[in-house]
Design a protein around this motif. Structure first.
Motif, PDB file in Angstrom:
ATOM      1  N   PHE A 128       0.842  -1.203   0.000  1.00  0.00           N
ATOM      2  CA  PHE A 128       0.000   0.000   0.000  1.00  0.00           C
ATOM      3  C   PHE A 128       0.870   1.244   0.000  1.00  0.00           C
ATOM      4  O   PHE A 128       0.682   2.154  -0.810  1.00  0.00           O
ATOM      5  N   VAL A 138       2.785   1.683  -3.400  1.00  0.00           N
ATOM      6  CA  VAL A 138       1.956   2.073  -4.548  1.00  0.00           C
ATOM      7  C   VAL A 138       1.469   3.515  -4.388  1.00  0.00           C
ATOM      8  O   VAL A 138       1.512   4.305  -5.346  1.00  0.00           O
ATOM      9  N   ARG A 173      -3.012  10.458 -19.968  1.00  0.00           N
ATOM     10  CA  ARG A 173      -3.148   9.379 -18.979  1.00  0.00           C
ATOM     11  C   ARG A 173      -4.469   8.624 -19.147  1.00  0.00           C
ATOM     12  O   ARG A 173      -4.604   7.489 -18.690  1.00  0.00           O
ATOM     13  N   LEU A 174      -5.464   9.283 -19.754  1.00  0.00           N
ATOM     14  CA  LEU A 174      -6.774   8.637 -19.932  1.00  0.00           C
ATOM     15  C   LEU A 174      -6.982   8.129 -21.362  1.00  0.00           C
ATOM     16  O   LEU A 174      -8.081   7.721 -21.723  1.00  0.00           O
ATOM     17  N   PHE A 191      -8.571   4.663 -21.963  1.00  0.00           N
ATOM     18  CA  PHE A 191     -10.020   4.655 -21.745  1.00  0.00           C
ATOM     19  C   PHE A 191     -10.750   5.216 -22.952  1.00  0.00           C
ATOM     20  O   PHE A 191     -11.769   4.671 -23.396  1.00  0.00           O
ATOM     21  N   PHE A 231     -19.944   0.719 -22.293  1.00  0.00           N
ATOM     22  CA  PHE A 231     -20.105   1.758 -21.275  1.00  0.00           C
ATOM     23  C   PHE A 231     -21.577   2.130 -21.200  1.00  0.00           C
ATOM     24  O   PHE A 231     -22.035   3.034 -21.867  1.00  0.00           O
ATOM     25  N   ASP A 243      -0.840   6.342 -20.625  1.00  0.00           N
ATOM     26  CA  ASP A 243      -1.501   5.380 -19.733  1.00  0.00           C
ATOM     27  C   ASP A 243      -0.732   4.057 -19.685  1.00  0.00           C
ATOM     28  O   ASP A 243      -0.929   3.276 -18.750  1.00  0.00           O
ATOM     29  N   LYS A 247       3.354   1.915 -14.622  1.00  0.00           N
ATOM     30  CA  LYS A 247       2.322   1.156 -13.886  1.00  0.00           C
ATOM     31  C   LYS A 247       2.873   0.751 -12.515  1.00  0.00           C
ATOM     32  O   LYS A 247       3.914   0.077 -12.449  1.00  0.00           O
ATOM     33  N   THR A 248       2.175   1.116 -11.473  1.00  0.00           N
ATOM     34  CA  THR A 248       2.678   0.790 -10.126  1.00  0.00           C
ATOM     35  C   THR A 248       2.587  -0.704  -9.817  1.00  0.00           C
ATOM     36  O   THR A 248       3.234  -1.167  -8.883  1.00  0.00           O
ATOM     37  N   GLU A 270     -19.295   1.580 -13.592  1.00  0.00           N
ATOM     38  CA  GLU A 270     -18.351   0.793 -14.406  1.00  0.00           C
ATOM     39  C   GLU A 270     -17.462   1.708 -15.260  1.00  0.00           C
ATOM     40  O   GLU A 270     -16.276   1.470 -15.431  1.00  0.00           O
ATOM     41  N   ARG A 271     -18.090   2.787 -15.774  1.00  0.00           N
ATOM     42  CA  ARG A 271     -17.347   3.743 -16.602  1.00  0.00           C
ATOM     43  C   ARG A 271     -16.209   4.383 -15.810  1.00  0.00           C
ATOM     44  O   ARG A 271     -15.094   4.528 -16.281  1.00  0.00           O
ATOM     45  N   LYS A 315     -13.360   1.933 -15.191  1.00  0.00           N
ATOM     46  CA  LYS A 315     -12.569   1.694 -16.405  1.00  0.00           C
ATOM     47  C   LYS A 315     -11.695   2.907 -16.735  1.00  0.00           C
ATOM     48  O   LYS A 315     -10.558   2.752 -17.169  1.00  0.00           O
ATOM     49  N   ALA A 316     -12.254   4.095 -16.527  1.00  0.00           N
ATOM     50  CA  ALA A 316     -11.497   5.304 -16.856  1.00  0.00           C
ATOM     51  C   ALA A 316     -10.272   5.429 -15.967  1.00  0.00           C
ATOM     52  O   ALA A 316      -9.157   5.623 -16.456  1.00  0.00           O
ATOM     53  N   PHE A 317     -10.460   5.292 -14.660  1.00  0.00           N
ATOM     54  CA  PHE A 317      -9.332   5.479 -13.747  1.00  0.00           C
ATOM     55  C   PHE A 317      -8.356   4.315 -13.821  1.00  0.00           C
ATOM     56  O   PHE A 317      -7.152   4.501 -13.691  1.00  0.00           O
ATOM     57  N   ALA A 318      -8.896   3.122 -14.003  1.00  0.00           N
ATOM     58  CA  ALA A 318      -8.025   1.944 -14.044  1.00  0.00           C
ATOM     59  C   ALA A 318      -7.151   1.953 -15.289  1.00  0.00           C
ATOM     60  O   ALA A 318      -6.067   1.379 -15.291  1.00  0.00           O
ATOM     61  N   SER A 319      -7.613   2.610 -16.352  1.00  0.00           N
ATOM     62  CA  SER A 319      -6.817   2.611 -17.578  1.00  0.00           C
ATOM     63  C   SER A 319      -5.508   3.359 -17.372  1.00  0.00           C
ATOM     64  O   SER A 319      -4.520   3.083 -18.036  1.00  0.00           O
ATOM     65  N   SER A 320      -5.483   4.297 -16.439  1.00  0.00           N
ATOM     66  CA  SER A 320      -4.273   5.072 -16.220  1.00  0.00           C
ATOM     67  C   SER A 320      -3.281   4.331 -15.322  1.00  0.00           C
ATOM     68  O   SER A 320      -2.123   4.176 -15.657  1.00  0.00           O
ATOM     69  N   ASP A 321      -3.750   3.893 -14.148  1.00  0.00           N
ATOM     70  CA  ASP A 321      -2.881   3.137 -13.236  1.00  0.00           C
ATOM     71  C   ASP A 321      -3.792   2.291 -12.351  1.00  0.00           C
ATOM     72  O   ASP A 321      -4.249   2.738 -11.302  1.00  0.00           O
ATOM     73  N   SER A 322      -4.050   1.069 -12.800  1.00  0.00           N
ATOM     74  CA  SER A 322      -5.058   0.243 -12.127  1.00  0.00           C
ATOM     75  C   SER A 322      -4.642  -0.119 -10.702  1.00  0.00           C
ATOM     76  O   SER A 322      -5.475  -0.191  -9.805  1.00  0.00           O
ATOM     77  N   GLN A 323      -3.340  -0.302 -10.476  1.00  0.00           N
ATOM     78  CA  GLN A 323      -2.888  -0.714  -9.142  1.00  0.00           C
ATOM     79  C   GLN A 323      -3.108   0.405  -8.122  1.00  0.00           C
ATOM     80  O   GLN A 323      -3.572   0.159  -7.008  1.00  0.00           O
ATOM     81  N   LEU A 324      -2.798   1.622  -8.533  1.00  0.00           N
ATOM     82  CA  LEU A 324      -3.004   2.767  -7.636  1.00  0.00           C
ATOM     83  C   LEU A 324      -4.490   2.912  -7.324  1.00  0.00           C
ATOM     84  O   LEU A 324      -4.880   3.116  -6.164  1.00  0.00           O
ATOM     85  N   ARG A 343      -5.601   0.208  -4.885  1.00  0.00           N
ATOM     86  CA  ARG A 343      -5.204   0.456  -3.484  1.00  0.00           C
ATOM     87  C   ARG A 343      -6.080   1.541  -2.854  1.00  0.00           C
ATOM     88  O   ARG A 343      -6.436   1.444  -1.678  1.00  0.00           O
ATOM     89  N   LEU A 344      -6.428   2.562  -3.635  1.00  0.00           N
ATOM     90  CA  LEU A 344      -7.268   3.638  -3.094  1.00  0.00           C
ATOM     91  C   LEU A 344      -8.663   3.112  -2.765  1.00  0.00           C
ATOM     92  O   LEU A 344      -9.219   3.398  -1.696  1.00  0.00           O
ATOM     93  N   ASP A 353      -7.341  -6.056  -9.342  1.00  0.00           N
ATOM     94  CA  ASP A 353      -6.130  -6.808  -8.984  1.00  0.00           C
ATOM     95  C   ASP A 353      -6.560  -8.105  -8.310  1.00  0.00           C
ATOM     96  O   ASP A 353      -6.891  -8.120  -7.126  1.00  0.00           O
TER      97      ASP A 353
END
Lengths: 253, 257
Positions: free
Chosen positions: A46, A49, A170-171, A174, A185, A209, A213-214, B53-54, B57-66, B69-70, B107
């Motif tokens: 945690f 990341v 970064r997006l 998506f 969607f 994107d 990747k962390t 779901e949108r 998908k949007a946030f996970a596309s940038s850094d899914s692990q971060l 964790r959030l 994850d």
């Protein structure tokens, strides 16, 4: 060349950039360790990341703000005029400027490597790939901020444009997924005009994107798409430098 | 008269008075707006609503692990924010169940979600809600049985000792016993333990006997334990039990079909 790079580093010291970035990074890491400590299990993952993700955004935002305000101030103080009065082409001057900012980015990435490697024991291969892709991302961001600062008259609008660019980059994954499968969607009706605008935007925005990747820090690098980072940086940085150069050569001093 | 009337005309308001009146007017309007907005409160639900779901998908596309964790941290602290301490019996377990699966999409390798689900949310005072946790742990095991067998074992514990649903525990124990991986001997013996608790000593014996026949290089300590289990706990030396076990073994091929 070395003089220009040294000049960039000196101005960064003058503006307390090193101290500000280091302090900000340390604060983010401390906060991440605190938050990670509250997790039931996987406390270290945690903290790692959250630190890596937070520091990545902080570093990019810090670079954008510094570059935009630095370049605009150099124009206002006529430092640019002083530089181009020397026997050096404008293009070489621009490349040197970008190289100076790249050295700055490298120093900050090294700081992150030391912190993440020593404090959290990140996966070595994953940390190496994460750092490499972060550095290449910083090169792209530095080139974009430099081009914006050269083209736009105001430092604030250059910073805001850079923020928008970074967020969109970064997006971008998506957006492409949305274009491919709008029905996935739920609740969003596909519109031809917006689809067209998004498709055109996606062509000229880099795929950040895919960088940094962390999950590589936790599970290691999966070994796919290494060439993407290099190719993306190798294409996009010259594109931005040529764009900035085109405007810079037309400027009358 | 006319001149007197014109003399008694009120003085025009000064600029300061206009400004003060404007300030008071907008202060009153702000008060009215506050009154109107009073019922609009932040969502203080115990379990936060599931992100769309949108959004995921949007946030996970940038850094899914971060993002994972959030969200995981948000789930762990749900109900205990803003100075609240909420007993687990008040949680919306169907919604929690959906949260577990949502986080698995971000994850599936992390042990955080099954740990929070099993060790924390599995302790709810409203015991029937444990079924949601067991279902999640069971399905999480399916994603990678070789790595996640521990969580299936925990689902068996919850079924057996918290839910007291021995049949469910037995079904999961058989699933654990056939895990396609190197698992400890006790995990393979798990169906025998549940059969023993159900009083089905013949079936328990058959499980242990099957392990003895099919396993190689069983450590001495394990052999000693299995001997103790068969002799002392199942009473295999009892003649009646042996006869019943033999009869059951004869019937087993027919039952298999």
């Amino acid at each position: 060349m070395y003089t220009t790079i040294r000049y960039i580093l000196l101005t960064a010291m003058r503006d307390w950039l090193f101290a500000a970035i280091t302090l900000g990074v340390l604060l983010i890491v401390a906060l991440s360790i605190f938050l990670g400590g509250t997790a039931l299990v996987e406390k270290q993952q945690f903290a790692m990341v959250l630190s890596a993700g937070g520091c990545r955004i902080f570093l990019m935002v810090g670079l954008m703000i510094f570059i935009c305000f630095h370049v605009r101030r150099a124009f206002e103080n006529r430092e640019i005029e002083m530089f181009i009065s020397k026997p050096m082409s404008r293009f070489l001057f621009l490349v040197c400027y970008w190289l100076g900012f790249s050295v700055l980015a490298l120093l900050f990435v090294i700081l992150l490597i030391v912190i993440l490697g020593s404090l959290f024991g990140a996966n070595v291969g994953g940390l190496a790939m994460w750092s490499l892709s972060l550095f290449l991302e910083a090169l792209i961001v530095a080139a974009f901020a430099l081009a914006c600062a050269l083209i736009l008259k105001s430092a604030v609008s250059a910073v805001l444009t850079s923020f928008i660019f970074y967020t969109m980059a970064r997006l971008m994954g998506f957006m492409l997924a949305f274009l491919d499968k709008p029905e996935a969607f739920h609740g969003v009706a596909p519109m031809k005009i917006t689809d067209f605008v998004m498709a055109m935007t996606a062509v000229v925005i880099p795929r950040l994107d895919l960088f940094g990747k962390t999950e590589w820090l936790v599970y290691g690098y999966d070994g796919t798409g290494l060439w993407v980072f290099f190719l993306q940086a190798a294409i996009y940085v010259p594109l931005l430098l040529f764009m900035g150069m085109y405007d810079f050569t037309r400027k009358q001093f | 008269m006319i001149s007197r009337a014109s003399n008694s005309k009120p003085k025009p308001y000064t600029q300061e008075q206009w400004l003060l009146a404007g300030f008071v007017l907008f202060l009153c309007l702000q008060g009215a707006l506050w009154f109107y907005l009073k019922p609009f409160r932040p969502n203080m639900a115990i379990v936060p609503p599931l992100p769309a779901e949108r959004t995921v998908k949007a946030f996970a596309s940038s850094d899914s692990q971060l993002y994972f964790r959030l969200l995981a941290m948000r789930l762990q602290n749900a109900g205990d924010t803003f100075g609240r301490n909420t007993p687990l019996k008040n949680y919306d377990y169907p919604l929690l169940h959906r949260w577990f699966f949502l986080l698995d999409t971000l994850d599936v390798k992390s042990g955080f979600v099954p740990a929070v689900a099993g060790y924390y949310f599995g302790q709810t005072q409203h015991v029937e809600d444990v079924r949601y946790v067991i279902d999640y742990l069971d399905k999480h095991y399916d994603t990678d049985p070789q790595k996640n067998w521990w969580w299936l074992n925990h689902a068996i514990y919850l079924s057996n000792y918290r839910l007291h649903d021995k049949q469910l525990a037995l079904r999961l124990a058989y699933k654990l016993g056939t895990t396609p991986a190197e698992v400890p001997m006790w995990a393979r013996q798990m169906p025998a333990f549940i059969h023993e608790q159900l009083g089905e000593k013949e079936q328990a014996f058959m499980i242990i006997e099957n392990i003895l026949k099919t396993s190689k290089d069983i450590p001495d300590a394990e052999l000693n334990y299995m001997q103790y289990f068969i002799q002392d706990r199942l009473g295999f030396l009892d003649k009646d039990l042996k006869a019943r076990t033999d009869a059951l073994k004869k019937k087993a091929p027919a039952n298999a079909h």
